[in-house]
Design a protein around this motif. Structure first.
Motif, PDB file in Angstrom:
ATOM      1  N   ASN A   1       0.833  -1.196   0.000  1.00  0.00           N
ATOM      2  CA  ASN A   1       0.000   0.000   0.000  1.00  0.00           C
ATOM      3  C   ASN A   1       0.871   1.250   0.000  1.00  0.00           C
ATOM      4  O   ASN A   1       2.063   1.197   0.327  1.00  0.00           O
ATOM      5  CB  ASN A   1      -0.903   0.012   1.240  1.00  0.00           C
ATOM      6  CG  ASN A   1      -2.199   0.763   1.008  1.00  0.00           C
ATOM      7  OD1 ASN A   1      -2.302   1.568   0.076  1.00  0.00           O
ATOM      8  ND2 ASN A   1      -3.187   0.515   1.841  1.00  0.00           N
ATOM      9  N   TYR A   2       0.257   2.386  -0.367  1.00  0.00           N
ATOM     10  CA  TYR A   2       0.932   3.688  -0.317  1.00  0.00           C
ATOM     11  C   TYR A   2       0.334   4.479   0.831  1.00  0.00           C
ATOM     12  O   TYR A   2      -0.894   4.600   0.941  1.00  0.00           O
ATOM     13  CB  TYR A   2       0.755   4.436  -1.636  1.00  0.00           C
ATOM     14  CG  TYR A   2       1.726   5.576  -1.808  1.00  0.00           C
ATOM     15  CD1 TYR A   2       3.029   5.349  -2.258  1.00  0.00           C
ATOM     16  CD2 TYR A   2       1.374   6.878  -1.499  1.00  0.00           C
ATOM     17  CE1 TYR A   2       3.934   6.373  -2.407  1.00  0.00           C
ATOM     18  CE2 TYR A   2       2.273   7.927  -1.645  1.00  0.00           C
ATOM     19  CZ  TYR A   2       3.546   7.664  -2.100  1.00  0.00           C
ATOM     20  OH  TYR A   2       4.445   8.693  -2.232  1.00  0.00           O
ATOM     21  N   ILE A   3       1.184   5.005   1.699  1.00  0.00           N
ATOM     22  CA  ILE A   3       0.746   5.614   2.958  1.00  0.00           C
ATOM     23  C   ILE A   3       1.111   7.100   2.996  1.00  0.00           C
ATOM     24  O   ILE A   3       2.183   7.506   2.554  1.00  0.00           O
ATOM     25  CB  ILE A   3       1.407   4.901   4.168  1.00  0.00           C
ATOM     26  CG1 ILE A   3       1.109   3.399   4.135  1.00  0.00           C
ATOM     27  CG2 ILE A   3       0.940   5.511   5.476  1.00  0.00           C
ATOM     28  CD1 ILE A   3      -0.334   3.040   4.307  1.00  0.00           C
ATOM     29  N   LYS A   4       0.201   7.885   3.559  1.00  0.00           N
ATOM     30  CA  LYS A   4       0.486   9.280   3.888  1.00  0.00           C
ATOM     31  C   LYS A   4       0.185   9.469   5.374  1.00  0.00           C
ATOM     32  O   LYS A   4      -0.899   9.140   5.847  1.00  0.00           O
ATOM     33  CB  LYS A   4      -0.367  10.243   3.068  1.00  0.00           C
ATOM     34  CG  LYS A   4      -0.214  11.702   3.511  1.00  0.00           C
ATOM     35  CD  LYS A   4      -1.237  12.614   2.859  1.00  0.00           C
ATOM     36  CE  LYS A   4      -1.141  14.029   3.427  1.00  0.00           C
ATOM     37  NZ  LYS A   4      -2.183  14.936   2.868  1.00  0.00           N
ATOM     38  N   LEU A   5       1.168   9.994   6.113  1.00  0.00           N
ATOM     39  CA  LEU A   5       0.993  10.211   7.545  1.00  0.00           C
ATOM     40  C   LEU A   5       1.383  11.631   7.919  1.00  0.00           C
ATOM     41  O   LEU A   5       2.448  12.117   7.528  1.00  0.00           O
ATOM     42  CB  LEU A   5       1.847   9.225   8.356  1.00  0.00           C
ATOM     43  CG  LEU A   5       1.302   7.815   8.556  1.00  0.00           C
ATOM     44  CD1 LEU A   5       2.292   7.003   9.375  1.00  0.00           C
ATOM     45  CD2 LEU A   5      -0.042   7.849   9.241  1.00  0.00           C
ATOM     46  N   HIS A   6       0.523  12.276   8.678  1.00  0.00           N
ATOM     47  CA  HIS A   6       0.829  13.593   9.221  1.00  0.00           C
ATOM     48  C   HIS A   6       1.697  13.418  10.465  1.00  0.00           C
ATOM     49  O   HIS A   6       1.749  12.332  11.059  1.00  0.00           O
ATOM     50  CB  HIS A   6      -0.474  14.314   9.566  1.00  0.00           C
ATOM     51  CG  HIS A   6      -0.313  15.788   9.818  1.00  0.00           C
ATOM     52  ND1 HIS A   6       0.052  16.663   8.821  1.00  0.00           N
ATOM     53  CD2 HIS A   6      -0.452  16.520  10.941  1.00  0.00           C
ATOM     54  CE1 HIS A   6       0.115  17.884   9.323  1.00  0.00           C
ATOM     55  NE2 HIS A   6      -0.186  17.826  10.608  1.00  0.00           N
ATOM     56  N   ASN A   7       2.381  14.469  10.861  1.00  0.00           N
ATOM     57  CA  ASN A   7       3.191  14.412  12.077  1.00  0.00           C
ATOM     58  C   ASN A   7       2.345  13.955  13.262  1.00  0.00           C
ATOM     59  O   ASN A   7       1.230  14.431  13.480  1.00  0.00           O
ATOM     60  CB  ASN A   7       3.790  15.786  12.386  1.00  0.00           C
ATOM     61  CG  ASN A   7       4.993  16.084  11.526  1.00  0.00           C
ATOM     62  OD1 ASN A   7       5.567  15.195  10.903  1.00  0.00           O
ATOM     63  ND2 ASN A   7       5.391  17.340  11.473  1.00  0.00           N
ATOM     64  N   ASN A   8       2.897  13.013  14.021  1.00  0.00           N
ATOM     65  CA  ASN A   8       2.253  12.482  15.233  1.00  0.00           C
ATOM     66  C   ASN A   8       0.915  11.811  14.923  1.00  0.00           C
ATOM     67  O   ASN A   8       0.001  11.833  15.733  1.00  0.00           O
ATOM     68  CB  ASN A   8       2.056  13.576  16.282  1.00  0.00           C
ATOM     69  CG  ASN A   8       1.931  12.985  17.678  1.00  0.00           C
ATOM     70  OD1 ASN A   8       2.675  12.089  18.060  1.00  0.00           O
ATOM     71  ND2 ASN A   8       0.979  13.488  18.439  1.00  0.00           N
ATOM     72  N   GLN A   9       0.799  11.210  13.752  1.00  0.00           N
ATOM     73  CA  GLN A   9      -0.418  10.516  13.363  1.00  0.00           C
ATOM     74  C   GLN A   9      -0.123   9.041  13.133  1.00  0.00           C
ATOM     75  O   GLN A   9       0.973   8.677  12.722  1.00  0.00           O
ATOM     76  CB  GLN A   9      -0.997  11.135  12.088  1.00  0.00           C
ATOM     77  CG  GLN A   9      -2.343  10.564  11.671  1.00  0.00           C
ATOM     78  CD  GLN A   9      -2.834  11.153  10.364  1.00  0.00           C
ATOM     79  OE1 GLN A   9      -2.188  11.028   9.331  1.00  0.00           O
ATOM     80  NE2 GLN A   9      -3.975  11.812  10.409  1.00  0.00           N
ATOM     81  N   SER A  10      -1.114   8.208  13.422  1.00  0.00           N
ATOM     82  CA  SER A  10      -0.987   6.767  13.200  1.00  0.00           C
ATOM     83  C   SER A  10      -2.095   6.301  12.273  1.00  0.00           C
ATOM     84  O   SER A  10      -3.175   6.890  12.229  1.00  0.00           O
ATOM     85  CB  SER A  10      -1.067   5.998  14.520  1.00  0.00           C
ATOM     86  OG  SER A  10       0.030   6.290  15.356  1.00  0.00           O
ATOM     87  N   ILE A  11      -1.825   5.243  11.565  1.00  0.00           N
ATOM     88  CA  ILE A  11      -2.821   4.625  10.702  1.00  0.00           C
ATOM     89  C   ILE A  11      -2.908   3.152  11.054  1.00  0.00           C
ATOM     90  O   ILE A  11      -1.889   2.498  11.310  1.00  0.00           O
ATOM     91  CB  ILE A  11      -2.466   4.828   9.215  1.00  0.00           C
ATOM     92  CG1 ILE A  11      -3.609   4.322   8.325  1.00  0.00           C
ATOM     93  CG2 ILE A  11      -1.156   4.149   8.847  1.00  0.00           C
ATOM     94  CD1 ILE A  11      -3.421   4.679   6.863  1.00  0.00           C
ATOM     95  N   ILE A  12      -4.141   2.642  11.121  1.00  0.00           N
ATOM     96  CA  ILE A  12      -4.372   1.241  11.458  1.00  0.00           C
ATOM     97  C   ILE A  12      -5.050   0.579  10.270  1.00  0.00           C
ATOM     98  O   ILE A  12      -6.072   1.060   9.781  1.00  0.00           O
ATOM     99  CB  ILE A  12      -5.264   1.094  12.697  1.00  0.00           C
ATOM    100  CG1 ILE A  12      -4.709   1.921  13.854  1.00  0.00           C
ATOM    101  CG2 ILE A  12      -5.377  -0.369  13.107  1.00  0.00           C
ATOM    102  CD1 ILE A  12      -5.658   2.030  15.013  1.00  0.00           C
ATOM    103  N   ILE A  13      -4.474  -0.511   9.811  1.00  0.00           N
ATOM    104  CA  ILE A  13      -5.079  -1.310   8.749  1.00  0.00           C
ATOM    105  C   ILE A  13      -5.452  -2.640   9.377  1.00  0.00           C
ATOM    106  O   ILE A  13      -4.580  -3.438   9.725  1.00  0.00           O
ATOM    107  CB  ILE A  13      -4.112  -1.507   7.573  1.00  0.00           C
ATOM    108  CG1 ILE A  13      -3.595  -0.147   7.077  1.00  0.00           C
ATOM    109  CG2 ILE A  13      -4.784  -2.252   6.431  1.00  0.00           C
ATOM    110  CD1 ILE A  13      -2.521  -0.248   6.032  1.00  0.00           C
ATOM    111  N   ALA A  14      -6.762  -2.856   9.585  1.00  0.00           N
ATOM    112  CA  ALA A  14      -7.211  -4.014  10.361  1.00  0.00           C
ATOM    113  C   ALA A  14      -8.238  -4.806   9.572  1.00  0.00           C
ATOM    114  O   ALA A  14      -8.587  -4.481   8.438  1.00  0.00           O
ATOM    115  CB  ALA A  14      -7.772  -3.568  11.698  1.00  0.00           C
ATOM    116  N   GLY A  15      -8.765  -5.852  10.222  1.00  0.00           N
ATOM    117  CA  GLY A  15      -9.789  -6.669   9.608  1.00  0.00           C
ATOM    118  C   GLY A  15      -9.273  -7.879   8.877  1.00  0.00           C
ATOM    119  O   GLY A  15     -10.013  -8.520   8.128  1.00  0.00           O
TER     120      GLY A  15
END
Length: 403
Positions: free
Chosen positions: A315-329
């Motif tokens: 996948n291609y990810i974009k994250l802001h400062n101090n941000q987290s992303i969860i890919i679940a399921g």
């Protein structure tokens, strides 16, 4: 391209006075133009930082000869066009060197060759050496100055967690009975509901809040962390992470030798484990962009021909400062084969098979991948502690990046 020219055209002799001590090259050309009643055009490539030191009683009749000598000494020459003299830089190639501050020559030389394929470049530690004309040298120096800057970097934590949907569901029901309508409790409810969703989802949350939720789940033994490395990402660079082991796979070959069967056993080895590849990295002051390719593979049995189970994300990810992303399921049901036997009794000739048996072990788990941008200032210090969750009196003092 706009060419800037300095035109000096003084037609009235003796109308200009000059102090002939420590004057610049242009001042001297201006004096020569005044003394000889000649027009000059100075090319933009001319280095005007040449100093001219002459006494006050300098004979103006020799000014033109002196100018030609200065030009010759500095790889310049005159081209007469009608009544005007054009001062140009010579095309003679000389050696130049540029010492780098931040990057190594191997990073910059390929870029220079792309734009100047005919320029020969070499290196010596952190110095680039090349042979070029004066004009080319200025262009190459400007290019190097644009490239030789500190490399932007950020840190990300990539965690793979596993859990059982039913356990999270029961915990969520109990949490709803105790929770209030505060922002943290509402976010935690959303987080728990998404973890047990029937389909995969992408959920963005602040790294500070997420760490509190993960810490709470770990305290209650509801999740299991498979791996959680912290990786440094650099602009336009590739980052790799790998934890693997070589597993033998049995290849059996049987041949006939007279009345006896001869079995030759050979093995092949494959890497099994976790690998992460991060590339196409682009870093700004506020965000980080990157492509992630991740594989998580486990062995399901200990037989001579083992079976493995693999989870994979691309996948291609974009994250802001101090941000987290969860890919679940990602729900998986694994069936692993177990070989059981009673020691000693299993080795009895002919009867040993009675004391050996195989069984299947069913294991159903759900997986989630958590990617956190942890490059910014520690919000734990800014907020004065992590928020207390309902029913949990140990939350205060938990580091926001401990999962």
């Amino acid at each position: 391209m706009i060419i800037r020219l300095t035109l000096i055209a003084l037609l009235v002799v003796n109308s200009y006075a000059i102090d002939m001590v420590n004057n610049s090259f242009i001042d001297f050309v201006r004096f020569v133009s005044n003394s000889t009643d000649k027009n000059f055009i100075i090319d933009e490539d001319i280095d005007t930082h040449i100093s001219i030191v002459l006494p006050h009683h300098f004979d103006t009749k020799d000014s033109f000869k002196v100018l030609k000598n200065i030009l010759q000494k500095n790889d310049m020459y005159l081209v007469k066009i009608g009544s005007t003299y054009y001062i140009k830089r010579s095309d003679i190639k000389r050696f130049f060197s540029v010492k780098l501050v931040f990057l190594l020559p191997d990073k910059i030389i390929p870029i220079i060759k792309k734009y100047y394929p005919n320029i020969q470049l070499s290196k010596s530690k952190k110095t680039i050496i090349y042979q070029a004309t004066y004009k080319q040298s200025l262009q190459i120096k400007n290019l190097i100055s644009l490239l030789d800057k500190p490399t932007k970097s950020k840190k990300v934590r990539i965690s793979l967690i596993s859990y059982k949907d039913i356990d999270i569901y029961k915990y969520g029901l109990n949490f709803n009975l105790k929770s209030t309508s505060t922002n943290y409790d509402l976010q935690y409810k959303t987080f728990l509901n998404n973890l047990i969703g029937s389909s995969s989802f992408v959920f963005k949350i602040s790294t500070f809040d997420l760490s509190t939720f993960i810490s709470d789940l770990k305290t209650n033994n509801l999740i299991n962390t498979k791996f959680s490395p912290t990786l440094s990402l650099f602009d336009n660079e590739v980052t790799k992470f790998s934890i693997t082991q070589k597993i033998p796979y049995l290849n059996g070959n049987t041949s006939i030798n007279g009345a006896n069967d001869v079995k030759n056993e050979t093995y092949s080895y494959n890497d099994v484990g976790s690998t992460i590849l991060l590339d196409k990295v682009s870093i700004t002051d506020e965000d980080i962009y990157f492509h992630i390719s991740m594989k998580y593979e486990v062995i399901l049995d200990k037989t001579l021909t083992p079976t493995t189970s693999m989870r994979y994300i691309d996948n291609y990810i974009k994250l802001h400062n101090n941000q987290s992303i969860i890919i679940a399921g990602f729900t998986s049901e694994e069936i692993s084969k177990l070989h059981n036997e009673i020691p000693l009794l299993a080795s009895i000739p002919y009867l040993g098979d009675i004391f050996k048996w195989d069984s299947d072990n069913n294991k159903k788990e759900t997986f989630a991948i958590i990617i956190s941008n942890i490059d910014t200032a520690n919000e734990f210090a800014q907020k004065g502690g992590s928020p207390t969750l309902v029913g949990e009196n140990k939350a205060n003092g938990v580091s926001p990046l401990t999962y």
